[in-house]
Design a protein around this motif. Sequence first.
Motif, PDB file in Angstrom:
ATOM      1  N   ALA A  95      28.338  12.341  47.648  1.00 42.02           N
ATOM      2  CA  ALA A  95      27.607  11.224  47.051  1.00 42.02           C
ATOM      3  C   ALA A  95      28.500   9.999  46.877  1.00 42.02           C
ATOM      4  N   ARG A  96      29.793  10.212  46.667  1.00 40.00           N
ATOM      5  CA  ARG A  96      30.719   9.084  46.495  1.00 40.00           C
ATOM      6  C   ARG A  96      30.802   8.210  47.744  1.00 40.00           C
ATOM      7  N   ARG A  97      30.610   8.837  48.904  1.00 41.58           N
ATOM      8  CA  ARG A  97      30.724   8.074  50.143  1.00 41.58           C
ATOM      9  C   ARG A  97      29.394   7.456  50.556  1.00 41.58           C
ATOM     10  N   ALA A  98      28.336   7.709  49.796  1.00 38.29           N
ATOM     11  CA  ALA A  98      27.016   7.206  50.144  1.00 38.29           C
ATOM     12  C   ALA A  98      26.857   5.742  49.758  1.00 38.29           C
ATOM     13  N   ARG A  99      26.008   5.045  50.480  1.00 41.19           N
ATOM     14  CA  ARG A  99      25.653   3.685  50.091  1.00 41.19           C
ATOM     15  C   ARG A  99      24.779   3.712  48.847  1.00 41.19           C
ATOM     16  N   LEU A 100      23.981   4.798  48.691  1.00 37.42           N
ATOM     17  CA  LEU A 100      23.069   4.897  47.562  1.00 37.42           C
ATOM     18  C   LEU A 100      23.023   6.340  47.081  1.00 37.42           C
ATOM     19  N   HIS A 101      23.257   6.529  45.779  1.00 37.73           N
ATOM     20  CA  HIS A 101      23.179   7.858  45.169  1.00 37.73           C
ATOM     21  C   HIS A 101      22.010   7.877  44.210  1.00 37.73           C
ATOM     22  N   LEU A 102      21.048   8.768  44.453  1.00 38.35           N
ATOM     23  CA  LEU A 102      19.897   8.946  43.574  1.00 38.35           C
ATOM     24  C   LEU A 102      20.155  10.180  42.716  1.00 38.35           C
ATOM     25  N   GLN A 103      20.516   9.951  41.434  1.00 41.90           N
ATOM     26  CA  GLN A 103      20.975  11.039  40.560  1.00 41.90           C
ATOM     27  C   GLN A 103      19.784  11.628  39.795  1.00 41.90           C
ATOM     28  N   VAL A 104      19.088  12.538  40.440  1.00 46.84           N
ATOM     29  CA  VAL A 104      17.842  13.087  39.900  1.00 46.84           C
ATOM     30  C   VAL A 104      18.099  14.091  38.782  1.00 46.84           C
ATOM     31  N   THR A 105      17.115  14.219  37.910  1.00 48.55           N
ATOM     32  CA  THR A 105      17.075  15.348  36.983  1.00 48.55           C
ATOM     33  C   THR A 105      16.876  16.617  37.798  1.00 48.55           C
ATOM     34  N   PRO A 106      17.628  17.698  37.520  1.00 51.05           N
ATOM     35  CA  PRO A 106      17.450  18.927  38.308  1.00 51.05           C
ATOM     36  C   PRO A 106      15.993  19.373  38.353  1.00 51.05           C
ATOM     37  N   GLY A 107      15.552  19.737  39.551  1.00 52.14           N
ATOM     38  CA  GLY A 107      14.202  20.255  39.729  1.00 52.14           C
ATOM     39  C   GLY A 107      13.129  19.211  39.929  1.00 52.14           C
ATOM     40  N   THR A 108      13.507  17.948  40.174  1.00 53.51           N
ATOM     41  CA  THR A 108      12.497  16.889  40.321  1.00 53.51           C
ATOM     42  C   THR A 108      12.511  16.238  41.703  1.00 53.51           C
ATOM     43  N   ASP A 109      13.143  16.855  42.677  1.00 48.85           N
ATOM     44  CA  ASP A 109      13.219  16.281  44.024  1.00 48.85           C
ATOM     45  C   ASP A 109      11.835  16.054  44.625  1.00 48.85           C
ATOM     46  N   LEU A 110      10.885  16.948  44.321  1.00 48.85           N
ATOM     47  CA  LEU A 110       9.548  16.833  44.891  1.00 48.85           C
ATOM     48  C   LEU A 110       8.876  15.548  44.402  1.00 48.85           C
ATOM     49  N   ALA A 111       8.986  15.278  43.116  1.00 50.01           N
ATOM     50  CA  ALA A 111       8.396  14.053  42.582  1.00 50.01           C
ATOM     51  C   ALA A 111       9.046  12.822  43.211  1.00 50.01           C
ATOM     52  N   LEU A 112      10.349  12.862  43.410  1.00 49.61           N
ATOM     53  CA  LEU A 112      11.035  11.735  44.040  1.00 49.61           C
ATOM     54  C   LEU A 112      10.527  11.523  45.459  1.00 49.61           C
ATOM     55  N   ALA A 113      10.395  12.599  46.237  1.00 49.15           N
ATOM     56  CA  ALA A 113       9.923  12.465  47.616  1.00 49.15           C
ATOM     57  C   ALA A 113       8.508  11.898  47.657  1.00 49.15           C
ATOM     58  N   ASN A 114       7.638  12.392  46.778  1.00 53.42           N
ATOM     59  CA  ASN A 114       6.284  11.842  46.723  1.00 53.42           C
ATOM     60  C   ASN A 114       6.308  10.363  46.331  1.00 53.42           C
ATOM     61  N   GLY A 115       7.246  10.001  45.435  1.00 57.13           N
ATOM     62  CA  GLY A 115       7.368   8.609  45.044  1.00 57.13           C
ATOM     63  C   GLY A 115       7.844   7.721  46.181  1.00 57.13           C
ATOM     64  N   LEU A 116       8.804   8.212  46.964  1.00 58.26           N
ATOM     65  CA  LEU A 116       9.266   7.438  48.121  1.00 58.26           C
ATOM     66  C   LEU A 116       8.138   7.269  49.134  1.00 58.26           C
ATOM     67  N   LEU A 117       7.355   8.335  49.314  1.00 62.31           N
ATOM     68  CA  LEU A 117       6.213   8.234  50.230  1.00 62.31           C
ATOM     69  C   LEU A 117       5.192   7.221  49.699  1.00 62.31           C
ATOM     70  N   HIS A 118       4.957   7.221  48.392  1.00 64.65           N
ATOM     71  CA  HIS A 118       4.063   6.233  47.789  1.00 64.65           C
ATOM     72  C   HIS A 118       4.497   4.821  48.161  1.00 64.65           C
ATOM     73  N   SER A 119       5.784   4.550  48.022  1.00 59.61           N
ATOM     74  CA  SER A 119       6.284   3.202  48.313  1.00 59.61           C
ATOM     75  C   SER A 119       6.201   2.874  49.796  1.00 59.61           C
ATOM     76  N   VAL A 120       6.422   3.870  50.651  1.00 61.82           N
ATOM     77  CA  VAL A 120       6.278   3.651  52.094  1.00 61.82           C
ATOM     78  C   VAL A 120       4.844   3.255  52.427  1.00 61.82           C
ATOM     79  N   ILE A 121       3.888   3.975  51.833  1.00 67.23           N
ATOM     80  CA  ILE A 121       2.477   3.677  52.103  1.00 67.23           C
ATOM     81  C   ILE A 121       2.095   2.317  51.516  1.00 67.23           C
ATOM     82  N   ALA A 122       2.483   2.094  50.267  1.00 68.23           N
ATOM     83  CA  ALA A 122       2.114   0.847  49.598  1.00 68.23           C
ATOM     84  C   ALA A 122       2.705  -0.367  50.298  1.00 68.23           C
TER      85      ALA A 122
END
Length: 684
Positions: A202-229
């Motif tokens: 993550a240190r070498r990444a341009r962007l680090h998304l520091q999620v609460t454990p167990g919430t990756d699914l909500a994040l992915a759905n949120g990214l898809l929401h923004s792609v569609i919108a």
Amino acid sequence: MAATHCPYCALQCGMTVSAGEDGPAIGARDFPTNRGGLCQKGWTSAELLRSPGRLTTPLARDTRDEPLRPVSWDDALDRIATAITATQQRHGRDAVGVFGGGGLTNEKAYTLGKFARVALRTRSIDYNGRFCMSSAAAAGIRAFGIDRGLPFPLPDLADADAILLVGSNPAETMPPFTRWLSAQESRGGSLIVVDPRLTPTARRARLHLQVTPGTDLALANGLLHSVIAGGHVDVDYVRERTTGFDAVAQVAASYWPERVERITGVPVADQKAAVELLVGASRAVVLTARGAEQHSKGVDTVSSLINLALALGLPGTPGRGYGCLTGQGNGQGGREHGQKADQLPGYRKLDDPAARAHVAATWGVDPASLPGPGPSAYELLSGLGQEIQALLVMGSNVTVSVPASRRVQDGLERLEFLAVSDVVLSETAARADVVLPVAQWAEESGTMTNLEGRVLLRSRAVAPPEGVRTDLDVLAGLAKRLDAPGSWPTEPVVVFDELRRASAGGPADYAGITYERIAAEDGVFWPCPADDHPGTPRMFLDRFATPDGRARFVPVEHRPVAEELDAAYPVYLTTGRVLQHYQSGAQTRRVAALVEAQPEPFVEIHPDLAEQHGLEEGERVRVVSRRGTAEGLVRITETIRPDTVFMPFHWSGRGSVNRVTIAALDPVSRMPEFKVCAVRLERV
């Protein structure tokens, strides 16, 4: 000097083993996956070949109260065969269980599955790969019709403009992999890492998304929401190559950025930045690993990320796509050829009549004699001492590697009989009635299938110690004693030729792959159905492996973790690996340089959380869950969330974090929720 491959992860780096004054010596070679690089584990792997703890003679005991003592091979195999027969006569065929490993060669995994179903006729077989990438496999099958970890070769990553890496820390788990990330960065590409920890990756990444454990699914759905919108869906691709988008779009509509921030902890601005990097890329890749998959909703989490990739038009497009980073050395091939509870060779389904008929004909048995699908890994192990009364373990250390491990340890003690094949006296072998000393990686030949789906040849480089036999010898010896039908070859190349026939026509078709081709071509990508077929480095270019050739969108909703925080257990625990050790540590904890570099387990704690508990750097802390406790040294760091602690899983005894983890299972893959549970901290 002999060319072979590393004994550890699914990168399967090319290496050489040569004779040195002090024993075998390791060298790197220019293989396509590692290009001459090795990690610390690879460079020190020669110590495995001369370990003072190496088993060289069978061991047995008459009662569990007695110590193990040396016995002859005939006595050991006779004892196992007698115990199997007696157990099945008393309790039925399924009372004998078989547990394999994702580090076994294709030949051994294939023969182990054949042994269970032909010699034992038991449905009770599974393997530790169930704990690896079974969630990604299930999600891949329902989206694409087939599962291959990476459906494209590793060099494609170097040309990606953006990579979304979810739940993986390859800088520590498979360091030579990062050469492709470095190449991507050098040509201006962007890396986005999703992880509760600010890992070295993550240190070498341009962007680090520091999620609460167990919430990756909500994040992915949120990214898809923004792609569609934002109007960024690849409409032509979705129309021509997929089905089911409208249902997924309806679900994504309720994951607006502010709601996703409340669920995941990822700021709206970071969500927006991630989407901008992905949609602005000509070539983008989405990758998942255990951090996203080892959850009770792991399959749905991977499906949500596949949905994102499909909406962007990535899978099956040259230089773009979705993939999963396999962990264990043969995690891909290990589940393709029959040691998984529901599968036959070639990735065929065990309950498919046509598949049963094909494989039974290869084995020379009646299809009706083959048992049906059995329990998954944790369910099998949960039945020890109950439904399962005798267990054969090959290539796994279940005492350390399973969640809520005290229950499994108690089950091992209740067994009428336990036999273990291993290289060293692992924690599981130490509990056995019979222990068989077997050859390891550089002492025998066999094929492995790496994270790309590349079938490669791990050649014998040195002779095994006197008194040691191969796993193929063990299975053949037991099959003979059990009067099993068919042939039981012990030469790997002969076994592989049989595997080729058994896999022919299946999803993972190896029919056109030979040892000679592998050596000449630096490995061959499956499917490869004929001798003149070039293999398949890139899948899905023309169609997906579904009946209509289209990929499936799958609507999935976020749901809470199996065990939420409360007043008694107010902290999340997440687990993972460290650079110096591998899996249960049975191998690496016997390598002096690795032990010196990382001698014992630790607990990463945020400074705020440490202050709340009065903890200081280097003191010992106890991590407590509803299932058990584990201890480690305090390591205070701002790289982890204030509500989360991290502990690696490579140790046994009081330092075994799997005494704490929860066995909540994914309803589809039966993957346990290794990556998150509720704990409290206590000073020791």
